[in-house]
Design a protein around this motif. Structure first.
Motif, short mmCIF file in Angstrom:
data_model
loop_
_atom_site.label_atom_id
_atom_site.label_comp_id
_atom_site.label_asym_id
_atom_site.label_seq_id
_atom_site.Cartn_x
_atom_site.Cartn_y
_atom_site.Cartn_z
N PRO A 102 0.82 -1.22 0.00
CA PRO A 102 0.00 0.00 0.00
C PRO A 102 0.85 1.27 0.00
CG PRO A 102 -0.88 -1.61 1.53
CD PRO A 102 0.45 -2.15 1.06
N TYR A 103 0.39 2.24 -0.79
CA TYR A 103 1.19 3.44 -1.04
C TYR A 103 1.54 4.26 0.19
CZ TYR A 103 -2.93 6.44 -0.79
OH TYR A 103 -4.03 7.11 -0.37
N PRO A 104 0.72 4.31 1.23
CA PRO A 104 1.21 5.14 2.34
C PRO A 104 2.54 4.63 2.91
CG PRO A 104 -1.13 4.68 2.63
CD PRO A 104 -0.64 3.83 1.48
N GLY A 105 2.75 3.32 2.88
CA GLY A 105 3.98 2.76 3.43
C GLY A 105 5.21 3.16 2.66
N TRP A 106 5.18 2.99 1.35
CA TRP A 106 6.39 3.31 0.58
C TRP A 106 6.56 4.80 0.39
CZ3 TRP A 106 5.79 5.68 -4.13
CH2 TRP A 106 4.61 5.47 -4.84
N VAL A 107 5.46 5.55 0.32
CA VAL A 107 5.58 7.01 0.22
C VAL A 107 6.18 7.58 1.50
CG1 VAL A 107 4.30 9.19 0.03
CG2 VAL A 107 3.75 7.28 -1.49
#
Length: 164
Positions: A102-107
């Motif tokens: 999920p994008y919040p993690g890598w962002v």
């Protein structure tokens, strides 16, 4: 060969901000590694790129007065992958499929890594001020650890109130 690794196959030649470009490339590759082999493959790749970085930087910068050159971004690759390990491990432990990061993690891992790599608080700055080959790699590894921890704290701060 050492130069190619140090500039991470050309990412370090991108302008402006080669460190940011190196981190962007690292995130893209990190997401791909996660998708192919989940946390274990990302951890293996990180465990390989770190000693490779120490070797390549030492060889490439031999004889240079300041080895911390802007085009050297293998340190960003290693540090950014360290930061990505934290959410990757969390998703792996939660049983999410490998194609889910999920994008919040890598962002968050990217933004926190850039913050700590540029700001250089505490030990990150002390290591960076060494101006030697070891400092080139180690300051980014510390920034990656701080970024990974900050990512997990931010995730907890967001998710815990939602569960109450």
């Amino acid at each position: 060969m050492e130069r190619l690794l140090c500039i991470w196959f050309g990412a370090g030649l991108l302008r402006p901000g080669p460190g940011t470009w190196g981190s962007i490339v690292a995130v893209g590759l990190g997401l791909l590694l996660h998708r192919i082999g989940h946390f274990p493959l990302l951890a293996l790749a990180t465990g390989l790129v770190i000693p490779l970085g120490f070797w390549a930087v030492r060889r490439h910068t031999a004889g240079m007065t300041d080895p911390d050159r802007p085009e050297i971004v293998i340190d960003e690759i290693g540090g950014q992958w360290v930061a990505l390990l934290f959410p990757s491990f969390g998703f792996w432990m939660m049983g999410l499929p490998a194609d889910s990061f999920p994008y919040p993690g890598w962002v968050a891992a990217f933004l926190f890594f850039r913050l700590f790599d540029i700001w250089k608080p505490g030990i990150v700055g002390r290591v960076d001020r060494r101006h030697d080959v070891r400092g080139v790699m180690v300051d980014d590894l510390w920034a990656g650890i701080f970024a990974g921890l900050a990512t997990m704290v931010a995730a907890a701060a967001f998710h815990i109130p939602m569960m109450l």
